[in-house]
Design an enzyme around this catalytic site. Structure first.
Site, PDB file in Angstrom:
ATOM      1  CD  GLN A 101      -2.896  31.719  45.069  1.00  0.00           C
ATOM      2  OE1 GLN A 101      -3.391  31.085  44.138  1.00  0.00           O
ATOM      3  NE2 GLN A 101      -1.800  32.459  44.920  1.00  0.00           N
ATOM      4  CB  VAL A 103      -3.023  23.909  52.005  1.00  0.00           C
ATOM      5  CG1 VAL A 103      -4.136  24.349  51.058  1.00  0.00           C
ATOM      6  CG2 VAL A 103      -1.973  23.091  51.274  1.00  0.00           C
ATOM      7  CG  ASP A 104       2.555  26.445  54.031  1.00  0.00           C
ATOM      8  OD1 ASP A 104       3.127  26.475  52.922  1.00  0.00           O
ATOM      9  OD2 ASP A 104       2.300  27.480  54.686  1.00  0.00           O
ATOM     10  CG  HIS A 119      -6.829  27.654  47.870  1.00  0.00           C
ATOM     11  ND1 HIS A 119      -5.793  27.942  47.000  1.00  0.00           N
ATOM     12  CD2 HIS A 119      -7.910  28.281  47.363  1.00  0.00           C
ATOM     13  CE1 HIS A 119      -6.242  28.696  46.015  1.00  0.00           C
ATOM     14  NE2 HIS A 119      -7.528  28.926  46.208  1.00  0.00           N
ATOM     15  CB  CYS A 127     -17.383  14.384  57.853  1.00  0.00           C
ATOM     16  SG  CYS A 127     -18.674  13.404  57.050  1.00  0.00           S
ATOM     17  CB  THR A 195       0.943  33.352  43.294  1.00  0.00           C
ATOM     18  OG1 THR A 195      -0.108  32.583  42.703  1.00  0.00           O
ATOM     19  CG2 THR A 195       0.739  34.820  42.966  1.00  0.00           C
ATOM     20  CB  SER A 196       1.962  30.430  38.601  1.00  0.00           C
ATOM     21  OG  SER A 196       0.819  29.755  39.124  1.00  0.00           O
ATOM     22  CG  ASN A 220       7.451  34.783  40.682  1.00  0.00           C
ATOM     23  OD1 ASN A 220       8.379  34.016  40.403  1.00  0.00           O
ATOM     24  ND2 ASN A 220       6.177  34.395  40.630  1.00  0.00           N
TER      25      ASN A 220
HETATM   26  C1  BV8 Z   1     -13.763  27.950  42.270  1.00  0.00           C
HETATM   27  C2  BV8 Z   1      -5.782  23.302  47.757  1.00  0.00           C
HETATM   28  C3  BV8 Z   1     -16.056  28.520  42.035  1.00  0.00           C
HETATM   29  C4  BV8 Z   1      -5.725  21.859  47.330  1.00  0.00           C
HETATM   30  C5  BV8 Z   1      -5.795  24.517  45.630  1.00  0.00           C
HETATM   31  C6  BV8 Z   1     -12.486  24.706  34.642  1.00  0.00           C
HETATM   32  C7  BV8 Z   1     -13.210  23.759  35.345  1.00  0.00           C
HETATM   33  C8  BV8 Z   1     -13.445  23.876  36.723  1.00  0.00           C
HETATM   34  C9  BV8 Z   1     -12.927  24.955  37.406  1.00  0.00           C
HETATM   35  C10 BV8 Z   1     -12.205  25.858  36.672  1.00  0.00           C
HETATM   36  C11 BV8 Z   1     -11.979  25.787  35.327  1.00  0.00           C
HETATM   37  N1  BV8 Z   1     -11.239  26.856  34.940  1.00  0.00           N
HETATM   38  C12 BV8 Z   1     -10.970  27.619  35.993  1.00  0.00           C
HETATM   39  C13 BV8 Z   1     -11.557  27.021  37.038  1.00  0.00           C
HETATM   40  C14 BV8 Z   1     -11.521  27.474  38.363  1.00  0.00           C
HETATM   41  C15 BV8 Z   1     -10.451  26.663  39.106  1.00  0.00           C
HETATM   42  C16 BV8 Z   1      -9.077  27.003  38.548  1.00  0.00           C
HETATM   43  O1  BV8 Z   1      -8.601  28.090  38.740  1.00  0.00           O
HETATM   44  N2  BV8 Z   1      -8.445  26.031  37.834  1.00  0.00           N
HETATM   45  C17 BV8 Z   1      -7.129  26.260  37.269  1.00  0.00           C
HETATM   46  C18 BV8 Z   1      -6.315  24.973  37.316  1.00  0.00           C
HETATM   47  C19 BV8 Z   1      -7.323  26.753  35.828  1.00  0.00           C
HETATM   48  N3  BV8 Z   1     -10.579  27.130  40.446  1.00  0.00           N
HETATM   49  C20 BV8 Z   1     -11.370  26.462  41.297  1.00  0.00           C
HETATM   50  O2  BV8 Z   1     -11.933  25.428  41.050  1.00  0.00           O
HETATM   51  C21 BV8 Z   1     -11.539  27.162  42.641  1.00  0.00           C
HETATM   52  N4  BV8 Z   1     -12.921  27.208  42.979  1.00  0.00           N
HETATM   53  O3  BV8 Z   1     -13.455  28.544  41.270  1.00  0.00           O
HETATM   54  O4  BV8 Z   1     -15.049  27.951  42.813  1.00  0.00           O
HETATM   55  C22 BV8 Z   1     -16.572  27.407  41.180  1.00  0.00           C
HETATM   56  C23 BV8 Z   1     -17.183  26.344  41.817  1.00  0.00           C
HETATM   57  C24 BV8 Z   1     -17.709  25.328  41.007  1.00  0.00           C
HETATM   58  C25 BV8 Z   1     -17.538  25.367  39.617  1.00  0.00           C
HETATM   59  C26 BV8 Z   1     -16.858  26.442  39.015  1.00  0.00           C
HETATM   60  C27 BV8 Z   1     -16.368  27.472  39.803  1.00  0.00           C
HETATM   61  C28 BV8 Z   1     -10.803  26.392  43.711  1.00  0.00           C
HETATM   62  C29 BV8 Z   1      -9.323  26.481  43.457  1.00  0.00           C
HETATM   63  C30 BV8 Z   1      -8.572  25.958  44.673  1.00  0.00           C
HETATM   64  C31 BV8 Z   1      -7.824  24.704  44.301  1.00  0.00           C
HETATM   65  N5  BV8 Z   1      -7.050  24.264  45.457  1.00  0.00           N
HETATM   66  N6  BV8 Z   1      -5.126  24.162  46.747  1.00  0.00           N
HETATM   67  C32 BV8 Z   1      -4.326  21.325  47.375  1.00  0.00           C
HETATM   68  O5  BV8 Z   1      -3.381  22.051  47.743  1.00  0.00           O
HETATM   69  O6  BV8 Z   1      -4.172  20.128  47.051  1.00  0.00           O
HETATM   70  S1  BV8 Z   1      -4.955  25.350  44.431  1.00  0.00           S
HETATM   71  C33 BV8 Z   1      -3.303  25.074  44.631  1.00  0.00           C
HETATM   72  O7  BV8 Z   1      -2.684  25.340  43.410  1.00  0.00           O
HETATM   73  C34 BV8 Z   1      -2.637  26.021  45.583  1.00  0.00           C
HETATM   74  O8  BV8 Z   1      -3.387  26.255  46.731  1.00  0.00           O
HETATM   75  C35 BV8 Z   1      -2.421  27.251  44.763  1.00  0.00           C
HETATM   76  O9  BV8 Z   1      -3.549  28.086  44.789  1.00  0.00           O
HETATM   77  C36 BV8 Z   1      -2.283  26.674  43.389  1.00  0.00           C
HETATM   78  C37 BV8 Z   1      -0.841  26.724  42.971  1.00  0.00           C
HETATM   79  O10 BV8 Z   1      -0.622  28.034  42.595  1.00  0.00           O
HETATM   80  P1  BV8 Z   1       0.599  28.862  43.188  1.00  0.00           P
HETATM   81  O11 BV8 Z   1       0.459  29.020  44.639  1.00  0.00           O
HETATM   82  O12 BV8 Z   1       0.696  30.068  42.353  1.00  0.00           O
HETATM   83  O13 BV8 Z   1       1.848  27.946  42.978  1.00  0.00           O
HETATM   84  P2  BV8 Z   1       2.587  27.656  41.609  1.00  0.00           P
HETATM   85  O14 BV8 Z   1       3.450  26.467  41.838  1.00  0.00           O
HETATM   86  O15 BV8 Z   1       1.590  27.657  40.510  1.00  0.00           O
HETATM   87  O16 BV8 Z   1       3.531  28.936  41.390  1.00  0.00           O
HETATM   88  C38 BV8 Z   1       4.597  29.162  42.285  1.00  0.00           C
HETATM   89  C39 BV8 Z   1       5.185  30.489  41.915  1.00  0.00           C
HETATM   90  O17 BV8 Z   1       6.225  30.776  42.853  1.00  0.00           O
HETATM   91  C40 BV8 Z   1       5.817  30.509  40.534  1.00  0.00           C
HETATM   92  O18 BV8 Z   1       5.412  31.704  39.865  1.00  0.00           O
HETATM   93  C41 BV8 Z   1       7.319  30.553  40.828  1.00  0.00           C
HETATM   94  O19 BV8 Z   1       8.027  31.325  39.873  1.00  0.00           O
HETATM   95  C42 BV8 Z   1       7.350  31.250  42.162  1.00  0.00           C
HETATM   96  N7  BV8 Z   1       8.511  30.931  43.009  1.00  0.00           N
HETATM   97  C43 BV8 Z   1       9.295  29.821  43.004  1.00  0.00           C
HETATM   98  N8  BV8 Z   1      10.244  29.933  43.967  1.00  0.00           N
HETATM   99  C44 BV8 Z   1      10.020  31.123  44.589  1.00  0.00           C
HETATM  100  C45 BV8 Z   1       8.927  31.757  43.984  1.00  0.00           C
HETATM  101  N9  BV8 Z   1       8.465  32.966  44.372  1.00  0.00           N
HETATM  102  C46 BV8 Z   1       9.120  33.562  45.387  1.00  0.00           C
HETATM  103  N10 BV8 Z   1      10.178  33.017  46.030  1.00  0.00           N
HETATM  104  C47 BV8 Z   1      10.648  31.810  45.652  1.00  0.00           C
HETATM  105  N11 BV8 Z   1      11.713  31.280  46.285  1.00  0.00           N
END
Ligand code: BV8
Length: 253
Positions: A101, A103-104, A119, A127, A195-196, A220
């Site tokens: 997931q 983007v690095d 992602h 563009c 991932t969360s 995690n």
């Molecule tokens: C889609 C790029 C079909 C950009 C990212 C309501 C309205 C509209 C959409 C939605 C909605 N409800 C749901 C959706 C779908 C939406 C979504 O899921 N929203 C969420 C917020 C509810 N998804 C989308 O829109 C996706 N597209 O569904 O298309 C569609 C099309 C049109 C209309 C409807 C549907 C697109 C999603 C992609 C978004 N882009 N990234 C950018 O980076 O700026 S997402 C971005 O956030 C990341 O890429 C990553 O995916 C996400 C963060 O999540 P994690 O990677 O899990 O990171 P997080 O910080 O949350 O957790 C870190 C974890 O690591 C923790 O658990 C922590 O405990 C752990 N940790 C900490 N330290 C360590 C560790 N683990 C191991 N070792 C360690 N040392």
């Protein structure tokens, strides 16, 4: 048998191992995750507000500067022991694939190959109108513009240039999604790292593997939306846990 040894056993018995990674795997490389309360991006910026087409249309400079800020944070980042351990697992299990997931580009820089990028890649730009086709890559290092004014203009059509990442509300690259879905159908082990499990559709992928009888192993330090469906939870940082799994496998030689 320790949890690490159990994980090694599952991996050895698997015919197809797929890894799903999130921001946590890059945390030990100094890249803040989206959830960290202190240095987390979501505490300073709300990506669900900024990482969208609507936000970019409304204020291209604000969104462009948000990505420039993150690219600046990522510039000094190096792969950590967790990235290298995953590359070693791929050496050991050649059919192993990583779905990320993130983007690095730290998986690739650690030596992992054929990484499925759900992602996009924050280092790349395109563009906003994809005027030459989806995507229309734009190399901004070849462009001259007033950087204080926000994004440069597309050299083909004059529309703003944007980061080549998937924003909320945008569909994932179909080729990447297809490859991921094919893997989910044949994976008997999914290693879910850092991932969360809050963002769809990647969040649903471990459940697809489990519902087909596959084993989900989570790495995690905290619990997540994945924990409840994990057969095995390895509590700890990926940079610590994953090398231990590699060592446990070596001891089974
Ligand atoms: C889609 C790029 C079909 C950009 C990212 C309501 C309205 C509209 C959409 C939605 C909605 N409800 C749901 C959706 C779908 C939406 C979504 O899921 N929203 C969420 C917020 C509810 N998804 C989308 O829109 C996706 N597209 O569904 O298309 C569609 C099309 C049109 C209309 C409807 C549907 C697109 C999603 C992609 C978004 N882009 N990234 C950018 O980076 O700026 S997402 C971005 O956030 C990341 O890429 C990553 O995916 C996400 C963060 O999540 P994690 O990677 O899990 O990171 P997080 O910080 O949350 O957790 C870190 C974890 O690591 C923790 O658990 C922590 O405990 C752990 N940790 C900490 N330290 C360590 C560790 N683990 C191991 N070792 C360690 N040392």
């Amino acid at each position: 048998m320790t949890a690490i040894q159990k994980a090694a056993k599952y991996l050895l018995e698997a015919s197809q191992i797929t890894v799903l990674t999130g921001a946590g795997v890059s945390k030990e490389s100094g890249i803040p995750t989206f959830r960290d309360a202190l240095d987390g991006l979501w505490s300073q910026f709300d990506p669900t507000q900024l990482a969208t087409r609507q936000a970019f249309k409304a204020d291209p400079k604000l969104v462009w500067d948000f990505y420039e800020y993150r690219r600046e944070l990522m510039r000094p980042a190096e792969p950590n022991a967790g990235h290298y351990a995953l590359a070693e697992l791929q050496e050991r299990f050649p059919t192993l694939r990583i779905i990320t997931q993130n983007v690095d580009d730290l998986h690739e820089r650690a030596g992992s190959t054929n990484v499925i990028r759900l992602h996009g890649n924050i280092a790349k730009n395109k563009c906003f109108a994809n005027c030459q086709g989806n995507p229309t890559p734009v190399d901004v290092s070849q462009l001259a513009w007033d950087k204080s004014s926000g994004p440069p203009r597309c050299p083909y059509c004059g529309q703003p240039v944007r980061p080549d990442v998937v924003w909320f509300g945008e569909t994932l690259p179909l080729d990447q999604l297809e490859q991921a879905k094919e893997l989910l159908e044949i994976s008997d082990v999914m290693l879910v790292v850092g991932t969360s499990g809050l963002v769809s559709p990647s969040a649903e992928m471990p459940e697809i593997v489990r519902s087909r009888g596959g084993v989900v192993i989570e790495v995690n330090p905290d619990s997540s939306m994945i924990t409840r469906i994990a057969e095995l939870k390895l509590d700890g940082a990926s940079g610590v846990i994953l090398p231990q799994v590699v060592t446990a496998l070596a001891n089974k030689n």
